[in-house]
Design a protein around this motif. Structure first.
Motif, PDB file in Angstrom:
ATOM      1  N   GLY A  16       0.770  -1.229   0.136  1.00 14.64           N
ATOM      2  CA  GLY A  16      -0.088   0.155   0.041  1.00 14.64           C
ATOM      3  C   GLY A  16       0.776   1.061   0.175  1.00 14.64           C
ATOM      4  N   ALA A  17       2.062   1.092   0.860  1.00 14.05           N
ATOM      5  CA  ALA A  17       2.712   2.459   0.861  1.00 14.05           C
ATOM      6  C   ALA A  17       3.426   2.700  -0.547  1.00 14.05           C
ATOM      7  N   THR A  18       3.917   1.592  -1.150  1.00 14.57           N
ATOM      8  CA  THR A  18       4.490   1.572  -2.565  1.00 14.57           C
ATOM      9  C   THR A  18       3.693   2.227  -3.514  1.00 14.57           C
ATOM     10  N   VAL A  19       2.263   1.782  -3.386  1.00 13.77           N
ATOM     11  CA  VAL A  19       1.464   2.235  -4.781  1.00 13.77           C
ATOM     12  C   VAL A  19       0.687   3.456  -4.152  1.00 13.77           C
ATOM     13  N   PHE A  20       0.670   3.895  -2.904  1.00 15.53           N
ATOM     14  CA  PHE A  20       0.031   5.117  -2.745  1.00 15.53           C
ATOM     15  C   PHE A  20       0.770   6.239  -2.443  1.00 15.53           C
ATOM     16  N   ALA A  21       2.192   6.231  -2.262  1.00 13.32           N
ATOM     17  CA  ALA A  21       3.224   7.155  -2.070  1.00 13.32           C
ATOM     18  C   ALA A  21       3.215   8.184  -3.239  1.00 13.32           C
ATOM     19  N   PRO A  22       3.437   7.479  -4.496  1.00 13.97           N
ATOM     20  CA  PRO A  22       3.672   8.384  -5.778  1.00 13.97           C
ATOM     21  C   PRO A  22       2.295   9.268  -5.961  1.00 13.97           C
ATOM     22  N   ILE A  23       1.146   8.529  -5.593  1.00 14.89           N
ATOM     23  CA  ILE A  23      -0.175   9.234  -6.016  1.00 14.89           C
ATOM     24  C   ILE A  23      -0.298  10.305  -4.686  1.00 14.89           C
ATOM     25  N   MET A  24       0.015  10.281  -3.605  1.00 21.68           N
ATOM     26  CA  MET A  24      -0.099  11.122  -2.549  1.00 21.68           C
ATOM     27  C   MET A  24       0.739  12.567  -3.022  1.00 21.68           C
ATOM     28  N   GLN A  25       2.159  12.190  -3.630  1.00 20.76           N
ATOM     29  CA  GLN A  25       2.860  13.280  -4.028  1.00 20.76           C
ATOM     30  C   GLN A  25       2.187  14.167  -5.042  1.00 20.76           C
ATOM     31  N   GLY A  26       1.443  13.484  -5.931  1.00 21.00           N
ATOM     32  CA  GLY A  26       1.022  14.085  -6.829  1.00 21.00           C
ATOM     33  C   GLY A  26      -0.125  15.417  -6.523  1.00 21.00           C
ATOM     34  N   CYS A  27      -0.361  15.067  -5.230  1.00 22.05           N
ATOM     35  CA  CYS A  27      -1.488  16.302  -4.628  1.00 22.05           C
ATOM     36  C   CYS A  27      -0.991  17.248  -4.280  1.00 22.05           C
ATOM     37  N   VAL A  28       0.399  17.229  -4.188  1.00 23.76           N
ATOM     38  CA  VAL A  28       1.229  18.617  -3.685  1.00 23.76           C
ATOM     39  C   VAL A  28       1.438  19.376  -4.991  1.00 23.76           C
ATOM     40  N   SER A  29       0.793  20.705  -4.871  1.00 24.71           N
ATOM     41  CA  SER A  29       1.122  21.368  -5.986  1.00 24.71           C
ATOM     42  C   SER A  29       2.567  22.097  -6.139  1.00 24.71           C
ATOM     43  N   THR A  30       3.248  21.590  -6.881  1.00 18.99           N
ATOM     44  CA  THR A  30       4.757  21.811  -7.063  1.00 18.99           C
ATOM     45  C   THR A  30       4.808  22.384  -8.563  1.00 18.99           C
ATOM     46  N   LYS A  31       5.513  23.415  -8.534  1.00 17.70           N
ATOM     47  CA  LYS A  31       5.718  24.006 -10.206  1.00 17.70           C
ATOM     48  C   LYS A  31       7.162  24.294 -10.144  1.00 17.70           C
ATOM     49  N   SER A  32       7.889  23.708 -11.155  1.00 16.87           N
ATOM     50  CA  SER A  32       9.310  23.676 -11.663  1.00 16.87           C
ATOM     51  C   SER A  32       9.607  24.697 -12.952  1.00 16.87           C
ATOM     52  N   ILE A  33      10.286  25.544 -12.865  1.00 13.69           N
ATOM     53  CA  ILE A  33      10.616  26.370 -13.886  1.00 13.69           C
ATOM     54  C   ILE A  33      11.908  26.542 -14.118  1.00 13.69           C
ATOM     55  N   THR A  34      12.360  26.793 -15.550  1.00 13.05           N
ATOM     56  CA  THR A  34      13.747  27.314 -15.846  1.00 13.05           C
ATOM     57  C   THR A  34      13.883  28.635 -15.892  1.00 13.05           C
ATOM     58  N   ALA A  35      14.726  29.510 -15.248  1.00 17.81           N
ATOM     59  CA  ALA A  35      15.013  30.794 -15.375  1.00 17.81           C
ATOM     60  C   ALA A  35      16.155  31.223 -15.876  1.00 17.81           C
ATOM     61  N   THR A  36      16.349  32.413 -16.294  1.00 18.40           N
ATOM     62  CA  THR A  36      17.440  33.034 -16.968  1.00 18.40           C
ATOM     63  C   THR A  36      18.555  33.693 -16.007  1.00 18.40           C
ATOM     64  N   ILE A  37      19.696  33.623 -16.350  1.00 17.35           N
ATOM     65  CA  ILE A  37      20.936  34.345 -15.664  1.00 17.35           C
ATOM     66  C   ILE A  37      20.977  35.213 -16.262  1.00 17.35           C
ATOM     67  N   GLU A  38      21.223  36.640 -15.654  1.00 20.87           N
ATOM     68  CA  GLU A  38      21.746  37.771 -16.254  1.00 20.87           C
ATOM     69  C   GLU A  38      22.701  38.451 -15.293  1.00 20.87           C
ATOM     70  N   GLY A  39      24.037  38.281 -15.780  1.00 26.19           N
ATOM     71  CA  GLY A  39      25.140  38.841 -14.963  1.00 26.19           C
ATOM     72  C   GLY A  39      25.096  37.815 -13.669  1.00 26.19           C
ATOM     73  N   GLU A  40      25.082  38.205 -12.565  1.00 22.71           N
ATOM     74  CA  GLU A  40      25.144  37.515 -11.386  1.00 22.71           C
ATOM     75  C   GLU A  40      23.873  37.240 -10.775  1.00 22.71           C
ATOM     76  N   LYS A  41      22.765  37.361 -11.654  1.00 21.05           N
ATOM     77  CA  LYS A  41      21.419  37.414 -10.985  1.00 21.05           C
ATOM     78  C   LYS A  41      20.459  36.415 -11.621  1.00 21.05           C
ATOM     79  N   LEU A  42      19.719  35.419 -10.909  1.00 15.68           N
ATOM     80  CA  LEU A  42      18.801  34.694 -11.427  1.00 15.68           C
ATOM     81  C   LEU A  42      17.286  35.571 -11.604  1.00 15.68           C
ATOM     82  N   LEU A  43      16.939  35.754 -12.741  1.00 15.58           N
ATOM     83  CA  LEU A  43      15.627  36.367 -13.090  1.00 15.58           C
ATOM     84  C   LEU A  43      14.388  35.339 -12.812  1.00 15.58           C
ATOM     85  N   VAL A  44      13.437  35.582 -11.994  1.00 19.10           N
ATOM     86  CA  VAL A  44      12.330  34.665 -11.915  1.00 19.10           C
ATOM     87  C   VAL A  44      11.026  35.708 -11.962  1.00 19.10           C
TER      88      VAL A  44
END
Length: 144
Positions: A16-44
């Motif tokens: 049960g833990a093996t099957v449901f762990a990935p499903i429950m992680q999907g409930c967390v709203s995570t957003k991953s993006i790629t940002a650009t670097i200009e000089g010494e700063k990351l722009l988000v």
């Protein structure tokens, strides 16, 4: 409980833990993006904190020049923290679970400010200075 029943129950619990762990992680709203670097700063761009019409509490920010992602947490419209997602215990990448960052290698946990909440890590995560400018969060990548 008899030994055979115990082993059977434990087997079902592990399955049960093996099957449901990935499903429950999907409930967390995570957003991953790629940002650009200009000089010494990351722009988000601040607009990245929106997903499906909702304001997010945090983003995971990547750039090919960085070895690990940066976790950007939004406390308010003007206050953000930026944390390097490298565990201070032995250098493994940490994973974001909402307002908590966890190292899967040895179980160290950090809060949304980078402070250790559970060892074995004893030092906080590396933080970056953040500033707001023209609807962007500017993350200074300079070493302090």
């Amino acid at each position: 409980m008899k030994r055979k029943e115990f082993i059977k129950t434990c087997g079902y619990a592990c399955l049960g833990a093996t099957v449901f762990a990935p499903i429950m992680q999907g409930c967390v709203s995570t957003k991953s993006i790629t940002a650009t670097i200009e000089g010494e700063k990351l722009l988000v761009p601040l607009s990245n904190f929106e997903k499906d019409g909702k304001l997010l509490k945090y983003l995971i920010v990547n750039n090919s020049q960085l070895q690990y992602p940066i976790y950007v947490f939004r406390f308010s419209e003007s206050k953000y923290t930026a944390l390097y997602m490298q565990c201070t215990h032995q250098g493994n990448e940490v994973t974001a679970y909402g307002e908590k960052l966890v190292c899967s290698a040895h179980g160290s946990e950090f809060d949304n400010k980078g402070d250790v909440t559970n060892g074995p890590a004893s030092s906080p995560l590396r933080t970056f200075q953040t500033n707001l400018s023209n609807q962007n969060i500017l993350i200074s990548l300079k070493k302090a």
